[in-house]
Design a protein around this motif. Structure first.
Motif, short mmCIF file in Angstrom:
data_model
loop_
_atom_site.label_atom_id
_atom_site.label_comp_id
_atom_site.label_asym_id
_atom_site.label_seq_id
_atom_site.Cartn_x
_atom_site.Cartn_y
_atom_site.Cartn_z
N ARG A 112 0.83 -1.21 0.00
CA ARG A 112 0.00 0.00 0.00
C ARG A 112 0.86 1.26 0.00
NH1 ARG A 112 -3.27 -1.63 3.89
NH2 ARG A 112 -2.01 -0.72 5.56
N ARG A 113 1.88 1.29 0.83
CA ARG A 113 2.73 2.48 0.90
C ARG A 113 3.52 2.69 -0.38
NH1 ARG A 113 5.08 2.26 7.15
NH2 ARG A 113 3.08 2.75 8.16
N ALA A 114 4.00 1.61 -0.97
CA ALA A 114 4.74 1.73 -2.23
C ALA A 114 3.83 2.29 -3.33
CB ALA A 114 5.31 0.38 -2.64
N ARG A 115 2.61 1.78 -3.39
CA ARG A 115 1.66 2.26 -4.41
C ARG A 115 1.37 3.74 -4.25
NH1 ARG A 115 -4.06 2.45 -4.76
NH2 ARG A 115 -4.26 1.51 -2.70
N LEU A 116 1.20 4.17 -3.01
CA LEU A 116 0.84 5.57 -2.77
C LEU A 116 1.99 6.54 -3.04
CD1 LEU A 116 -1.22 5.15 0.53
CD2 LEU A 116 -2.10 5.74 -1.73
N ARG A 117 3.20 6.04 -3.09
CA ARG A 117 4.34 6.92 -3.35
C ARG A 117 4.56 7.18 -4.83
NH1 ARG A 117 9.10 5.51 1.06
NH2 ARG A 117 7.76 5.55 2.90
N VAL A 118 3.91 6.43 -5.69
CA VAL A 118 4.17 6.54 -7.12
C VAL A 118 3.95 7.96 -7.65
CG1 VAL A 118 3.36 5.83 -9.41
CG2 VAL A 118 3.89 4.11 -7.66
N PRO A 119 2.84 8.66 -7.32
CA PRO A 119 2.70 10.02 -7.83
C PRO A 119 3.83 10.95 -7.40
CG PRO A 119 0.61 9.21 -6.98
CD PRO A 119 1.65 8.23 -6.56
N SER A 168 7.78 -3.97 -4.88
CA SER A 168 7.78 -3.86 -6.35
C SER A 168 6.37 -3.99 -6.93
CB SER A 168 8.68 -4.92 -6.96
OG SER A 168 10.02 -4.66 -6.69
N ALA A 169 5.59 -4.91 -6.36
CA ALA A 169 4.22 -5.07 -6.84
C ALA A 169 3.41 -3.80 -6.58
CB ALA A 169 3.56 -6.26 -6.15
N GLY A 170 3.62 -3.18 -5.43
CA GLY A 170 2.92 -1.94 -5.13
C GLY A 170 3.28 -0.83 -6.10
N ILE A 171 4.56 -0.74 -6.43
CA ILE A 171 4.99 0.28 -7.40
C ILE A 171 4.40 -0.01 -8.78
CG2 ILE A 171 6.99 1.22 -8.61
CD1 ILE A 171 8.56 0.86 -6.00
N ALA A 172 4.39 -1.28 -9.18
CA ALA A 172 3.84 -1.64 -10.49
C ALA A 172 2.36 -1.30 -10.58
CB ALA A 172 4.06 -3.14 -10.75
N VAL A 173 1.60 -1.66 -9.54
CA VAL A 173 0.17 -1.34 -9.54
C VAL A 173 -0.04 0.17 -9.47
CG1 VAL A 173 -1.96 -1.55 -8.19
CG2 VAL A 173 -0.49 -3.55 -8.54
N GLY A 174 0.80 0.85 -8.68
CA GLY A 174 0.71 2.30 -8.60
C GLY A 174 1.00 2.97 -9.92
N ALA A 175 1.95 2.42 -10.68
CA ALA A 175 2.27 2.99 -11.99
C ALA A 175 1.09 2.87 -12.95
CB ALA A 175 3.50 2.29 -12.56
N VAL A 176 0.42 1.72 -12.93
CA VAL A 176 -0.77 1.56 -13.76
C VAL A 176 -1.87 2.52 -13.31
CG1 VAL A 176 -2.60 -0.05 -14.44
CG2 VAL A 176 -0.23 -0.85 -14.30
N HIS A 177 -2.05 2.62 -11.99
CA HIS A 177 -3.05 3.54 -11.44
C HIS A 177 -2.74 4.97 -11.86
CE1 HIS A 177 -5.68 4.45 -7.65
NE2 HIS A 177 -6.19 4.94 -8.76
N LEU A 189 -1.16 5.95 -14.55
CA LEU A 189 -1.44 6.13 -15.97
C LEU A 189 -2.93 6.28 -16.25
CD1 LEU A 189 1.01 3.48 -17.48
CD2 LEU A 189 1.18 5.97 -17.72
N LEU A 190 -3.76 5.61 -15.45
CA LEU A 190 -5.19 5.56 -15.73
C LEU A 190 -6.01 6.59 -14.97
CD1 LEU A 190 -5.74 1.68 -15.73
CD2 LEU A 190 -5.38 3.20 -17.70
#
Length: 355
Positions: A215-222, A308-317, A319-320
């Protein structure tokens, strides 16, 4: 010359197992003068009652709002010239506040002095927790010196700096310390020191730990996309490589169905993951021995995959979703305040990213 008053601010939400240890450690500091303020974010367990049994100031947020709001509430009520933020799952060493004040007085150019967790957990609940605490210790030791984000769970900030930078962004429940560090490091040095220490009660279940890291990795993507560079501290190029290699090893495992030779690829990637953080594994081997290292390597590998999975999902999020891309795009990044009348940006809750 009299010593500055230090306000120890402890945000809390459902940490009944550790809040007593945390408050007791804060009260028993060698430093004086000092006040301790606990800010409860509407806990549903027994932690508020435990805090109220201590001779400290106990406040509550208007509603459950997240750790940023709890810290801001404590800072608004504090009288100290130095604000020392410590999370309710951390117990300070007796001299932690004293060491932090010494650093700040000797270096007025510092915006914050951040401590590190010790390599043993506050409450030993599981081998997973022991592994995670060791991992966090090694990562923080590698981050000693100037960093570009804040270890807000164990940090001292002069009040004048906090007033200049502004409060923690109340829209953020998971990444408030990263965003705050971005603001602060643009004006001041943020220093990580091994002299300010505390023990941390970390996650004791692997599933909970992996969900949190994902969750934290995904939220850091922006924020990654905004700055387009590694942060100074945790996010080294080699550590990022280690995380990507671990994810690649898992993704490549199905290739083994094509023949035994294909198994060499995931094995090589797993080895690359270990090589990216080799000093950490050496430390664990020296500290705990080879048998424990096997378990530690498994847990560390799993955390790298989750990140890594969080960053990958965050990157897709990213983009969309325009809302996700704008998560950090507001006046908060520059001033910490929103001009009245301007529309608010989406919060983590609004974009489906709650704690």
């Amino acid at each position: 010359m009299p010593q500055p008053l230090v306000s120890v601010i402890i945000p809390n939400y459902n940490y009944q197992n550790s809040i007593g240890l945390c408050v007791d450690a804060a009260v028993q500091q060698t430093y004086s003068p000092l006040e301790v303020i606990v800010v409860d974010d509407h806990s549903t367990d027994d932690s508020l009652r435990i805090a109220r049994r201590r001779d400290v100031t106990v406040l509550q947020t208007p509603s459950n709002s997240g750790v940023a709001v709890a810290r801001n509430t404590g800072a608004a009520a504090a009288r100290g010239e130095i604000l020392f933020f410590v999370d309710s799952d951390v117990a300070l060493r007796p001299d932690a506040v004293e060491k932090a004040v010494e650093e700040l007085l000797a270096h007025p150019e510092y915006g914050a002095v951040c401590g590190i967790y010790e390599d043993q957990p506050l409450i030993r609940d599981s081998v997973v927790e022991e592994c995670r605490v060791l991992q966090a210790y090694c990562w923080r030791m590698d981050s000693l010196g100037t960093v570009s984000f804040l270890f807000s769970s164990l940090t001292a900030i002069p009040r004048r700096v906090f007033q200049e930078i502004g409060p923690f962004n109340p829209r953020l429940r998971q990444t408030e310390e990263v965003e705050y560090g971005e603001r602060m490091s643009a004006r001041y040095e943020i220093m990580v020191t091994p002299h300010v220490l505390g023990r941390h009660d970390d996650d004791d279940k692997l599933s909970a730990l992996l969900r949190k890291l994902f969750r934290r990795a995904r939220l850091r993507v922006p924020l990654f996309a905004r700055r387009r560079r590694f942060a100074k501290g945790f996010e080294t190029a080699s550590r990022s490589m280690a995380a990507v290699a671990a994810f690649g090893a898992v993704a490549a495992l199905p290739l083994a169905l094509l023949g035994p030779w294909w198994l060499a690829l995931p094995v090589a990637l797993a080895g690359l993951s270990v090589a990216g953080d080799l000093s950490m594994y050496r430390y664990v081997l020296k500290r705990r021995g080879a048998r424990f290292l096997v378990v530690f390597t498994s847990v560390a590998f799993a955390t790298n995959v989750a990140i890594s999975a969080g960053i990958a999902v965050g990157a897709v999020h990213w983009l969309l979703s325009g809302r996700f891309r704008r998560l950090y795009e507001s006046e908060w990044l520059a001033t910490g305040r929103r001009t009245p009348g301007t529309p608010e940006q989406p919060t983590e809750r609004q974009t489906g990213m709650t704690a």
